[in-house]
Design an enzyme around this catalytic site. Structure first.
Site, PDB file in Angstrom:
ATOM      1  N   LYS A  97     -18.953  -6.147  50.942  1.00 35.40           N
ATOM      2  CA  LYS A  97     -18.988  -5.048  49.972  1.00 35.40           C
ATOM      3  C   LYS A  97     -17.626  -4.907  49.328  1.00 35.40           C
ATOM      4  O   LYS A  97     -16.604  -5.225  49.950  1.00 35.40           O
ATOM      5  CB  LYS A  97     -19.318  -3.728  50.672  1.00 35.40           C
TER       6      LYS A  97
HETATM    7  P1  NAD Z   1     -26.866   4.568  40.066  1.00 32.74           P
HETATM    8  O1  NAD Z   1     -25.431   4.789  39.781  1.00 32.74           O
HETATM    9  O2  NAD Z   1     -27.714   3.797  39.126  1.00 32.74           O
HETATM   10  O3  NAD Z   1     -27.600   6.007  40.253  1.00 32.74           O
HETATM   11  C1  NAD Z   1     -27.135   7.024  41.084  1.00 32.74           C
HETATM   12  C2  NAD Z   1     -27.933   8.278  40.758  1.00 32.74           C
HETATM   13  O4  NAD Z   1     -27.557   9.313  41.671  1.00 32.74           O
HETATM   14  C3  NAD Z   1     -27.686   8.838  39.347  1.00 32.74           C
HETATM   15  O5  NAD Z   1     -28.906   9.325  38.832  1.00 32.74           O
HETATM   16  C4  NAD Z   1     -26.742   9.999  39.613  1.00 32.74           C
HETATM   17  O6  NAD Z   1     -26.803  11.004  38.598  1.00 32.74           O
HETATM   18  C5  NAD Z   1     -27.316  10.497  40.929  1.00 32.74           C
HETATM   19  N1  NAD Z   1     -26.420  11.380  41.660  1.00 32.74           N
HETATM   20  C6  NAD Z   1     -25.090  11.275  41.853  1.00 32.74           C
HETATM   21  N2  NAD Z   1     -24.652  12.334  42.546  1.00 32.74           N
HETATM   22  C7  NAD Z   1     -25.733  13.120  42.782  1.00 32.74           C
HETATM   23  C8  NAD Z   1     -25.931  14.348  43.440  1.00 32.74           C
HETATM   24  N3  NAD Z   1     -24.910  15.020  43.984  1.00 32.74           N
HETATM   25  N4  NAD Z   1     -27.188  14.844  43.533  1.00 32.74           N
HETATM   26  C9  NAD Z   1     -28.224  14.193  42.974  1.00 32.74           C
HETATM   27  N5  NAD Z   1     -28.092  13.036  42.332  1.00 32.74           N
HETATM   28  C10 NAD Z   1     -26.869  12.505  42.242  1.00 32.74           C
HETATM   29  O7  NAD Z   1     -26.893   3.951  41.538  1.00 32.74           O
HETATM   30  P2  NAD Z   1     -28.057   3.076  42.197  1.00 32.74           P
HETATM   31  O8  NAD Z   1     -27.780   1.639  41.937  1.00 32.74           O
HETATM   32  O9  NAD Z   1     -29.382   3.664  41.851  1.00 32.74           O
HETATM   33  O10 NAD Z   1     -27.737   3.299  43.751  1.00 32.74           O
HETATM   34  C11 NAD Z   1     -28.159   4.480  44.435  1.00 32.74           C
HETATM   35  C12 NAD Z   1     -28.037   4.240  45.930  1.00 32.74           C
HETATM   36  O11 NAD Z   1     -28.837   3.118  46.301  1.00 32.74           O
HETATM   37  C13 NAD Z   1     -26.618   3.918  46.436  1.00 32.74           C
HETATM   38  O12 NAD Z   1     -26.465   4.492  47.725  1.00 32.74           O
HETATM   39  C14 NAD Z   1     -26.615   2.410  46.544  1.00 32.74           C
HETATM   40  O13 NAD Z   1     -25.696   1.937  47.501  1.00 32.74           O
HETATM   41  C15 NAD Z   1     -28.039   2.175  47.013  1.00 32.74           C
HETATM   42  N6  NAD Z   1     -28.526   0.821  46.747  1.00 32.74           N
HETATM   43  C16 NAD Z   1     -28.560   0.332  45.476  1.00 32.74           C
HETATM   44  C17 NAD Z   1     -29.074  -0.959  45.272  1.00 32.74           C
HETATM   45  C18 NAD Z   1     -29.221  -1.517  43.892  1.00 32.74           C
HETATM   46  O14 NAD Z   1     -29.807  -2.607  43.756  1.00 32.74           O
HETATM   47  N7  NAD Z   1     -28.770  -0.841  42.851  1.00 32.74           N
HETATM   48  C19 NAD Z   1     -29.506  -1.736  46.362  1.00 32.74           C
HETATM   49  C20 NAD Z   1     -29.451  -1.188  47.645  1.00 32.74           C
HETATM   50  C21 NAD Z   1     -28.964   0.098  47.820  1.00 32.74           C
END
Ligand code: NAD
Length: 400
Positions: A97
């Site tokens: 990471k």
């Molecule tokens: P992203 O940046 O696209 O979206 C994050 C979302 O969370 C946004 O809508 C943001 O407004 C919201 N957010 C932030 N703070 C918030 C709060 N206090 N309350 C409510 N909503 C809030 O990120 P993502 O890629 O969707 O990733 C989200 C999670 O999934 C992370 O923990 C990431 O590690 C995990 N993840 C992502 C992937 C991937 O392929 N993108 C894969 C595995 C895990």
């Protein structure tokens, strides 16, 4: 020591001391200082962390997170999760990471790309040798991966690329698709009720949350509450998710879509069947675990339930589908992208999503079988399945 409780796993399976030693700590951690001069008087700088928790089974695989609050410890935790996730999915990857401690929101695309080039320069040797294969995470997306491809011109050195530069059709949707698939399997097998009777609340409406909502909606679940950093909305009848996605594409938030407004805490405490935290880590903790009324939690985010909350929820009979299983769709699709980038293979979005459904179902079935065998919670079961893979790999490499 690492974040996965190896002593707990050793209660169920034979866990050699040497395996505890290897898996209990990161293999390599790097701290960098990134800097970009913007003009004679202005510059931006940030600390960056690159952690390879394990290179045991293949290149360290894991996304690049850009957020002001990332730390070395946080990045190490996320890298460790990747080791357990890739092994659970039987992928030929290790766990890694990157964290870049900067808020990307105010940066223009040009400045963000220029800043990322400093990170690429300092990571270049590992990228080019295939030691580390990054992907998007919070705060980074396909266009940032295109910058990495542009700098190295090695298609397989990064995944999550835009389709036009060797990206995989379906990669964007893959994590959310896997979250929806595991939600469906959990609902069918644990709740044993038809999906159209079941309600879902989703925290976070970014890449993962929005596609989890879309696929849950298509499967028949009622998505009754969603939120993002700007606010939340609730509709007990269920949202028209494709319309909601169009609203978010236009306004960049769920706020303003028809529905009652709801606070972040209220969303977590709703009496829904399935709660999907899809934003950040540690959002369900000791202080709010007793207020959770959902029957099942599906960890779309990495580490949204703290260890203390996990114990409380287990005592209360709330089943949690752990992150290493629930959100493994992203890295599984990344594997296909990496493989195609190396071999020149091509595929369609439908083939990718069908293949993903099969992989997720297989991992779910192996986890449920371990749960049945060991009479434990789903997190321990998924970790046991993964541990068996990792211990076998350690033997294959003569590390133990
Ligand atoms: P992203 O940046 O696209 O979206 C994050 C979302 O969370 C946004 O809508 C943001 O407004 C919201 N957010 C932030 N703070 C918030 C709060 N206090 N309350 C409510 N909503 C809030 O990120 P993502 O890629 O969707 O990733 C989200 C999670 O999934 C992370 O923990 C990431 O590690 C995990 N993840 C992502 C992937 C991937 O392929 N993108 C894969 C595995 C895990």
């Amino acid at each position: 020591m690492g974040f996965v409780d190896l002593e707990n796993l050793a209660k169920y399976i034979e866990f050699p001391d040497a395996a505890m030693e290897v898996l209990g700590q990161p293999q390599r951690q790097t701290i960098m200082s990134l800097r970009l001069k913007l003009s004679e008087t202005e510059s931006i700088s940030a600390k960056a962390y690159v952690v390879y928790h394990s290179l045991l089974r293949g290149p360290a695989k894991g996304g690049i997170r850009m957020a002001p609050d990332v730390t070395l410890e946080h990045t190490a935790h996320l890298a460790e999760l990747m080791t357990w996730k890739t092994a659970l999915m039987k992928l030929p990857f290790g766990g890694g990471k990157s964290g870049i401690a900067i808020d990307p929101q105010p940066l223009t695309h040009f400045i963000k790309a220029s800043f990322l080039r400093d990170w690429i320069m300092q990571t270049r040797l590992d990228l080019e040798k295939g030691i580390y294969v990054p992907a998007p995470d919070m705060g980074t997306g396909p266009s940032d991966m295109a910058v990495i491809f542009g700098e190295t011109h090695i298609p397989e050195c990064v995944t999550g690329k835009p389709i036009g530069v060797g990206g995989l059709p379906g990669r964007l949707e893959a994590t959310g698709r896997g979250v929806a698939t595991t939600s469906r399997l959990a609902a069918e097998q644990i709740l044993q009720r038809p999906l159209n009777e079941l309600t879902v609340a989703i925290q976070g409406f970014g890449n993962v949350g929005s596609f989890a909502a879309l696929f849950c909606h298509e499967m028949g679940f009622k998505v009754v509450a969603v939120n993002d950093i700007r606010g939340g909305i609730h509709n007990p009848e269920g949202f028209d998710v494709p319309r909601l996605m169009r609203h978010v594409a236009e306004t960049r938030s769920v706020v303003g879509f028809p529905g009652d407004s709801i606070s972040g805490e209220e969303l977590l405490h709703l009496p829904v069947d399935v709660l999907i935290p899809a934003a950040m880590g540690d959002v369900i903790h000791q202080k709010n675990a007793n207020q959770i009324q959902a029957k099942i939690i599906v960890e779309a985010a990495n580490g949204p339930v703290t260890q203390e909350a996990d114990a409380i929820l287990n005592d209360r009979g709330v089943q949690t589908v752990p992150d290493i299983l629930a959100n493994a769709g992203g890295v599984s699709a990344s594997y296909v992208e990496w493989h195609h980038s190396k071999s020149g293979g091509m595929t369609t979005k439908q083939q990718v999503l069908d293949n993903l459904d099969a992989l997720m179902t297989d991992a779910w079935n192996r986890t449920r079988a371990a749960q049945e065998r060991c009479k434990c919670d789903l997190r321990t079961a998924a970790q046991l399945v993964s541990a068996e893979e990792l211990i076998s790999s350690l033997r294959d490499r003569n590390w133990i």
